[in-house]
Design a protein around this motif. Structure first.
Motif, PDB file in Angstrom:
ATOM      1  N   ASN A  67     -12.416  66.668  -0.249  1.00 50.69           N
ATOM      2  CA  ASN A  67     -11.799  67.860   0.331  1.00 50.69           C
ATOM      3  C   ASN A  67     -10.568  67.514   1.162  1.00 50.69           C
ATOM      4  OD1 ASN A  67     -13.334  70.660  -0.165  1.00 50.69           O
ATOM      5  ND2 ASN A  67     -14.739  68.936  -0.420  1.00 50.69           N
ATOM      6  N   LEU A  68     -10.563  66.329   1.804  1.00 49.77           N
ATOM      7  CA  LEU A  68      -9.332  65.895   2.477  1.00 49.77           C
ATOM      8  C   LEU A  68      -8.260  65.557   1.437  1.00 49.77           C
ATOM      9  CD1 LEU A  68     -10.245  63.691   5.579  1.00 49.77           C
ATOM     10  CD2 LEU A  68     -10.212  66.154   5.354  1.00 49.77           C
ATOM     11  N   ALA A  69      -8.686  64.975   0.329  1.00 46.35           N
ATOM     12  CA  ALA A  69      -7.714  64.647  -0.732  1.00 46.35           C
ATOM     13  C   ALA A  69      -7.086  65.928  -1.297  1.00 46.35           C
ATOM     14  CB  ALA A  69      -8.397  63.849  -1.839  1.00 46.35           C
ATOM     15  N   LEU A  70      -7.886  66.968  -1.463  1.00 44.00           N
ATOM     16  CA  LEU A  70      -7.344  68.247  -1.956  1.00 44.00           C
ATOM     17  C   LEU A  70      -6.377  68.831  -0.941  1.00 44.00           C
ATOM     18  CD1 LEU A  70     -10.575  69.764  -3.541  1.00 44.00           C
ATOM     19  CD2 LEU A  70      -8.440  69.242  -4.755  1.00 44.00           C
ATOM     20  N   ASN A  71      -6.709  68.707   0.337  1.00 48.05           N
ATOM     21  CA  ASN A  71      -5.783  69.213   1.357  1.00 48.05           C
ATOM     22  C   ASN A  71      -4.493  68.397   1.350  1.00 48.05           C
ATOM     23  OD1 ASN A  71      -4.754  69.216   4.436  1.00 48.05           O
ATOM     24  ND2 ASN A  71      -5.573  71.186   3.799  1.00 48.05           N
ATOM     25  N   HIS A  72      -4.630  67.072   1.176  1.00 48.10           N
ATOM     26  CA  HIS A  72      -3.460  66.180   1.118  1.00 48.10           C
ATOM     27  C   HIS A  72      -2.504  66.638   0.010  1.00 48.10           C
ATOM     28  CE1 HIS A  72      -1.312  62.528  -0.249  1.00 48.10           C
ATOM     29  NE2 HIS A  72      -1.310  62.201   1.040  1.00 48.10           N
ATOM     30  N   LEU A  73      -3.085  66.937  -1.148  1.00 48.76           N
ATOM     31  CA  LEU A  73      -2.278  67.387  -2.287  1.00 48.76           C
ATOM     32  C   LEU A  73      -1.609  68.727  -1.957  1.00 48.76           C
ATOM     33  CD1 LEU A  73      -1.877  66.259  -5.115  1.00 48.76           C
ATOM     34  CD2 LEU A  73      -3.940  67.478  -5.829  1.00 48.76           C
TER      35      LEU A  73
END
Ligand code: SR1
Ligand code: MG
Length: 405
Positions: free
Chosen positions: A271-277
């Motif tokens: 979910n942090l990776a999705l926010n990063h994107l």
């Protein structure tokens, strides 16, 4: 002789919820006369009531499970036992990380309610991150939460009888089935629960036809079905975490069950990776974007490092496993957990992009073309993580993949 009539289940409303709250004596007699009640549930499954005395600002939350999934409606029946699971998981978590979960004041499995601490001074992490906020304690808190709840529920610490008793207590077949379907099955087949724009049809079909990818997902799914390693939160995405500047509270463990050790931390990282994107689209200025994205990657790294250090310390001080002092046993466990976590993170990224339950990080990107562009990137990243689980051997390599997505 008096006959005690056990209350039967019925969905509460803004009036009847007071019948649950008043006998608890949380509010005194004067406060009880002026309570404000509001149903504030915006999740997929439950009713959530906020009850406040406006003069003292004292407040609490009553969460009630509905006998169906609210996101779909009454056509999707769902066990009320998830309310018992949730309150028991919160109490269990509070034994090792009391500062990281809401306090439970009362629970009733017949009414399927949990009465708990009001956290209205916090915001949902997903919302905070989309708005570009950063939280300095987040990584340490989630690393500590995942390590302590893992270690203290595992066979490395518990007596085997108690561990097996706990596995039975947290048997959660219906909620696990939701995850088995929505995370590990439907997005990888042409299933009617999937939800994606027509413009992504080619990319989605690429996933459905990628045999190498499907073989890896099958293994991750099988491990989810069979590997009763630790008591998981079971749904540790950024909508299950409340934050304010210096405080983190993990909420909503209704999906709790004994499962594979890498699962919770994977969901947080995904979910942090999705926010990063999505920050490529959300962040207003390049400088803000870069510093937010750096923060997100540092948070991922520090979460894993805190998890690994905390677990190691607990292992060295408290492990009861006969092989605990044998060189390499702990390292093997952590390495396997890490690799599995990469795969689970990949599945979570894919299902949040094309499955039934999406994330606002991607769905709230204002321009359609930009949203499609980053959804394609998410599918590429999710697939790459699943297929490269064995090649990504440390947390820096993982954040390099996320940075490069
Ligand atoms: C029907 S429930 C859909 C999703 O919401 C929950 O928070 C879980 O993530 C589940 O997969
Ligand atoms: Mg939830």
């Amino acid at each position: 002789m008096s006959i005690q009539v056990k209350p039967t289940y019925e969905p509460l409303n803004e009036q009847t919820v007071l019948d649950v709250v008043k006998p608890l004596d949380f509010f005194d007699a004067v406060e009880q006369k002026s309570l404000l009640v509001k149903e504030i549930g915006d999740g997929n499954l439950n009713l959530v009531f906020h009850i406040e005395d406006p003069s003292s600002n004292k407040a609490l939350i009553v969460k009630q499970a509905l006998p169906y999934a609210k996101v779909v409606g009454e056509s999707w029946p769902l066990t009320l036992d998830r309310a018992r699971i949730e309150s028991e998981a919160l109490l269990r978590e509070a034994e090792s990380v009391p500062h990281l979960v809401p306090k439970v004041y009362y629970s009733d499995s017949t009414l399927a309610v949990t009465v708990m601490e009001d956290l209205s001074d916090h915001v949902i992490l997903r919302k905070g991150l989309i708005e570009g906020q950063t939280y300095p304690n987040l990584a340490e808190d989630i690393g500590t939460f995942t390590a302590k709840t893992a270690f203290y529920s595992s066979d490395f610490y518990l007596h085997p009888f108690e561990k097996k008793e706990q596995v039975g207590r947290f048997s959660n077949p219906e909620l696990c089935k939701i995850t088995e379907d929505l995370v590990f099955t439907d997005p990888f087949f042409n299933h009617d629960t999937n939800d994606f724009p027509a413009e992504l049809q080619n990319e989605v079909e690429k996933i459905w036809n990628d045999k190498e990818l499907l073989r890896e997902v099958a293994q991750l799914r099988y491990a989810f079905l069979t590997k009763a390693e630790i008591l998981l939160h079971g749904d540790l995405h950024s909508g299950s975490i409340f934050v304010k500047h210096d405080s983190t509270k993990v909420i909503d463990p209704e999906f709790a069950f004994y499962g594979p050790a890498g699962f919770d931390i994977a969901h947080f990282i995904a979910n942090l990776a999705l926010n990063h994107l999505s920050q490529n689209a959300h962040a207003k200025e390049p400088f803000n974007r870069e510093s937010l994205q750096t923060y997100l990657l540092q948070t991922i790294e520090k979460t894993w490092n805190t998890y690994s250090e905390t677990f190691t310390q607990l292992w060295n001080e408290k492990a009861t496993d006969p092989f605990a002092k044998t060189e390499g046993v702990l390292e093997n466990f952590l390495q396997k957990t890490f690799q599995e976590a990469i795969g689970y993170a990949g599945c979570e990224i894919i299902r949040r992009t094309i499955g039934l339950a999406h994330v606002a990080d991607l769905d709230s990107i204002p321009q359609k073309e930009v949203e499609l562009f980053y959804k394609k990137k998410a599918l590429e990243l999710g697939s790459a993580l699943i297929k490269n689980q064995e090649k990504i051997t440390n947390i820096k390599e993982l954040t390099d993949w996320i940075r490069g997505a």
